[in-house]
Motif scaffolding. Structure first.
Motif, PDB file in Angstrom:
ATOM      1  N   PRO A   1     -32.169 107.903   1.893  1.00  0.00           N
ATOM      2  CA  PRO A   1     -32.150 109.103   2.716  1.00  0.00           C
ATOM      3  C   PRO A   1     -30.911 109.955   2.510  1.00  0.00           C
ATOM      4  N   GLN A   2     -29.734 109.306   2.229  1.00  0.00           N
ATOM      5  CA  GLN A   2     -28.536 110.113   2.072  1.00  0.00           C
ATOM      6  C   GLN A   2     -28.576 110.964   0.807  1.00  0.00           C
ATOM      7  N   GLN A   3     -29.515 110.694  -0.097  1.00  0.00           N
ATOM      8  CA  GLN A   3     -29.681 111.510  -1.294  1.00  0.00           C
ATOM      9  C   GLN A   3     -30.699 112.633  -1.074  1.00  0.00           C
ATOM     10  N   TYR A   4     -31.260 112.675   0.100  1.00  0.00           N
ATOM     11  CA  TYR A   4     -32.277 113.672   0.440  1.00  0.00           C
ATOM     12  C   TYR A   4     -31.628 115.014   0.684  1.00  0.00           C
ATOM     13  N   PRO A   5     -32.232 116.100   0.195  1.00  0.00           N
ATOM     14  CA  PRO A   5     -33.432 116.171  -0.659  1.00  0.00           C
ATOM     15  C   PRO A   5     -33.062 116.177  -2.141  1.00  0.00           C
ATOM     16  N   ALA A   6     -33.849 115.489  -2.914  1.00  0.00           N
ATOM     17  CA  ALA A   6     -33.607 115.396  -4.347  1.00  0.00           C
ATOM     18  C   ALA A   6     -34.630 116.186  -5.157  1.00  0.00           C
ATOM     19  N   ARG A   7     -35.588 116.822  -4.489  1.00  0.00           N
ATOM     20  CA  ARG A   7     -36.605 117.627  -5.158  1.00  0.00           C
ATOM     21  C   ARG A   7     -37.162 118.645  -4.172  1.00  0.00           C
ATOM     22  N   PRO A   8     -38.006 119.573  -4.594  1.00  0.00           N
ATOM     23  CA  PRO A   8     -38.509 120.623  -3.693  1.00  0.00           C
ATOM     24  C   PRO A   8     -39.250 120.063  -2.482  1.00  0.00           C
ATOM     25  N   ILE A   9     -39.157 120.784  -1.390  1.00  0.00           N
ATOM     26  CA  ILE A   9     -39.835 120.441  -0.135  1.00  0.00           C
ATOM     27  C   ILE A   9     -41.001 121.403   0.052  1.00  0.00           C
ATOM     28  N   ARG A  10     -42.080 120.898   0.615  1.00  0.00           N
ATOM     29  CA  ARG A  10     -43.276 121.718   0.844  1.00  0.00           C
ATOM     30  C   ARG A  10     -43.474 121.946   2.343  1.00  0.00           C
ATOM     31  N   PHE A  11     -43.550 123.212   2.751  1.00  0.00           N
ATOM     32  CA  PHE A  11     -43.901 123.566   4.117  1.00  0.00           C
ATOM     33  C   PHE A  11     -45.391 123.923   4.132  1.00  0.00           C
ATOM     34  N   VAL A  12     -46.206 123.094   4.756  1.00  0.00           N
ATOM     35  CA  VAL A  12     -47.644 123.349   4.844  1.00  0.00           C
ATOM     36  C   VAL A  12     -47.929 124.176   6.097  1.00  0.00           C
ATOM     37  N   VAL A  13     -48.627 125.289   5.909  1.00  0.00           N
ATOM     38  CA  VAL A  13     -49.011 126.169   7.013  1.00  0.00           C
ATOM     39  C   VAL A  13     -50.539 126.140   7.111  1.00  0.00           C
TER      40      VAL A  13
ATOM     41  N   THR B   1     -53.472 120.286   8.384  1.00  0.00           N
ATOM     42  CA  THR B   1     -52.940 119.163   9.148  1.00  0.00           C
ATOM     43  C   THR B   1     -53.324 117.838   8.511  1.00  0.00           C
ATOM     44  N   GLU B   2     -54.564 117.747   8.072  1.00  0.00           N
ATOM     45  CA  GLU B   2     -55.051 116.526   7.421  1.00  0.00           C
ATOM     46  C   GLU B   2     -54.287 116.256   6.125  1.00  0.00           C
ATOM     47  N   TYR B   3     -53.961 117.319   5.397  1.00  0.00           N
ATOM     48  CA  TYR B   3     -53.203 117.173   4.151  1.00  0.00           C
ATOM     49  C   TYR B   3     -51.849 116.506   4.414  1.00  0.00           C
ATOM     50  N   VAL B   4     -51.165 116.944   5.461  1.00  0.00           N
ATOM     51  CA  VAL B   4     -49.857 116.365   5.774  1.00  0.00           C
ATOM     52  C   VAL B   4     -50.013 114.943   6.307  1.00  0.00           C
ATOM     53  N   ALA B   5     -51.068 114.703   7.081  1.00  0.00           N
ATOM     54  CA  ALA B   5     -51.299 113.362   7.624  1.00  0.00           C
ATOM     55  C   ALA B   5     -51.499 112.330   6.522  1.00  0.00           C
ATOM     56  N   LYS B   6     -51.975 112.773   5.360  1.00  0.00           N
ATOM     57  CA  LYS B   6     -52.213 111.865   4.230  1.00  0.00           C
ATOM     58  C   LYS B   6     -51.070 111.860   3.219  1.00  0.00           C
ATOM     59  N   SER B   7     -50.030 112.633   3.481  1.00  0.00           N
ATOM     60  CA  SER B   7     -48.915 112.724   2.538  1.00  0.00           C
ATOM     61  C   SER B   7     -47.992 111.522   2.667  1.00  0.00           C
ATOM     62  N   ALA B   8     -47.104 111.367   1.705  1.00  0.00           N
ATOM     63  CA  ALA B   8     -46.123 110.282   1.760  1.00  0.00           C
ATOM     64  C   ALA B   8     -45.100 110.552   2.866  1.00  0.00           C
ATOM     65  N   PRO B   9     -44.693 109.522   3.590  1.00  0.00           N
ATOM     66  CA  PRO B   9     -43.717 109.709   4.674  1.00  0.00           C
ATOM     67  C   PRO B   9     -42.289 109.756   4.144  1.00  0.00           C
ATOM     68  N   ASP B  10     -41.986 110.789   3.359  1.00  0.00           N
ATOM     69  CA  ASP B  10     -40.687 110.852   2.695  1.00  0.00           C
ATOM     70  C   ASP B  10     -39.893 112.117   3.002  1.00  0.00           C
ATOM     71  N   GLY B  11     -40.437 112.978   3.874  1.00  0.00           N
ATOM     72  CA  GLY B  11     -39.719 114.181   4.253  1.00  0.00           C
ATOM     73  C   GLY B  11     -39.880 115.346   3.293  1.00  0.00           C
ATOM     74  N   TYR B  12     -40.758 115.205   2.308  1.00  0.00           N
ATOM     75  CA  TYR B  12     -40.947 116.288   1.335  1.00  0.00           C
ATOM     76  C   TYR B  12     -42.187 117.132   1.619  1.00  0.00           C
ATOM     77  N   THR B  13     -42.979 116.735   2.624  1.00  0.00           N
ATOM     78  CA  THR B  13     -44.138 117.519   3.038  1.00  0.00           C
ATOM     79  C   THR B  13     -44.104 117.656   4.550  1.00  0.00           C
ATOM     80  N   LEU B  14     -43.848 118.872   5.027  1.00  0.00           N
ATOM     81  CA  LEU B  14     -43.722 119.135   6.456  1.00  0.00           C
ATOM     82  C   LEU B  14     -44.821 120.076   6.912  1.00  0.00           C
ATOM     83  N   LEU B  15     -45.210 119.946   8.165  1.00  0.00           N
ATOM     84  CA  LEU B  15     -46.277 120.771   8.728  1.00  0.00           C
ATOM     85  C   LEU B  15     -45.707 121.719   9.777  1.00  0.00           C
TER      86      LEU B  15
END
Length: 322
Positions: free
Chosen positions: A24-36, A77-91
């Motif tokens: 987590p202390q290396q976060y973020p190491a790649r682009p983040i996605r904001f899902v609308v 919402t379903e897309y984010v619910a199925k995403s990896a729990p790593d902080g790179y996909t937010l809703l």
């Protein structure tokens, strides 16, 4: 001669280092996605884009705004619910997150309470009850008396079943023990337009959709549904002031991640969203959108989730009845 034990230990440590996820202390190491879960240009979309720019600068990372509209916000919402729990996909989300479960005829594939980690609330979009400019109803009390005198004859419009406008009127009817006739539209714009044109008696809509028509003299505001008056229409009373105790309802915008996202990442994101939401730039943005800054960090947001869920369950059941 090289000892086998140190060599095997070194190889094992190397394998662990390769296999383990980014700390987590290396976060973020790649682009983040904001899902609308709504189309481009909507209030929630422009809010996400404001935050994407500010957050990208703060975290020194690219942020992608991904519009996944449809099915009453279920698709995104379903897309984010199925995403990896790593902080790179937010809703980016609001009332529909907790409402859809109770209102949908078909079960949704996620649970809004257990499948998401609250990060931050950012702002709220107040609602106003309006009638045509030439309406005989001068006050909210006038409208309530008319609904009592003519049950199921006074019409109200909304952007569709389960929309904020629909729930607003369901709550008003429940608190005043009245009955009105729901006219659902495919979107808020035609719902407001037909009230301004006199085809429908009243509606309850977000400030952004009604303030221009109020200022143009096409709509008359009867009350606003939050606890305080609007700075930009200070003469309009709250619904509570207008005689309906406990009538409070606002649409809000917040951010959640997939449940199981590491606590340090949730904390980092919450801290950054809260910091940005407290800036003068965000307040100015909200003013232009006729919204109010309304901040909760991840702890307060999480504490409020059971109340949101219970309230919207009650309103959804009332909406289904009538």
């Amino acid at each position: 001669m090289i000892s086998r034990r140190p060599l095997l230990q070194a190889l094992a440590l190397s394998a662990i280092a390769v296999a383990r996820p980014v700390f987590p202390q290396q976060y973020p190491a790649r682009p983040i996605r904001f899902v609308v879960p709504a189309s481009a240009g909507t209030t929630i979309d422009v809010t996400a884009r404001f935050m994407a720019e500010a957050m990208g600068r703060a975290l020194n990372v690219s942020i992608i705004v991904d519009n996944r509209a449809g099915a009453g916000a279920v698709i995104g919402t379903e897309y984010v619910a199925k995403s990896a729990p790593d902080g790179y996909t937010l809703l980016f989300t609001g009332i529909p997150l907790y409402l859809t479960k109770w209102l949908s005829e078909a079960p949704v594939s996620y649970d809004p309470v257990t499948d998401f980690a609250p990060i931050s609330l950012l702002c709220n979009s107040p609602l106003g009850i309006v009638v045509p400019a030439n309406s005989p109803y001068k006050t909210l009390s006038d409208l309530v008396r008319a609904m009592r005198a003519k049950p199921d004859e006074i019409t109200f419009s909304s952007g569709g079943n389960g929309s904020a406008a629909h729930l607003c009127m369901v709550l008003l009817n429940d608190l005043t023990q009245t009955v009105s006739k729901h006219i659902p539209y495919k979107g808020n714009t035609p719902a407001v337009t037909d009230v301004a044109g006199g085809q429908v008696d009243f509606t309850c809509q977000g400030s952004g959709g009604i303030v221009p028509l109020i200022r143009a003299g096409k709509l008359r505001p009867l009350a606003v549904t939050n606890r305080s008056r609007w700075d930009f229409l200070p003469e309009v009373p709250t619904a509570i002031e207008a005689g309906v105790p406990n009538f409070e309802m606002t649409g809000w915008i917040g951010v959640v991640a997939r449940a199981g996202t590491p606590a340090p990442i949730v904390q980092r994101l919450s801290d950054e969203f809260v910091r940005i939401a407290r800036t003068p730039e965000f307040k100015e943005f909200c003013n232009k959108q006729q919204m109010f800054v309304d901040i909760s960090d991840h702890k307060q947001f999480a504490a409020d989730v059971p109340r949101y869920d219970a309230t919207l369950k009650r309103l959804a059941l009332l909406a289904k009845k009538g």
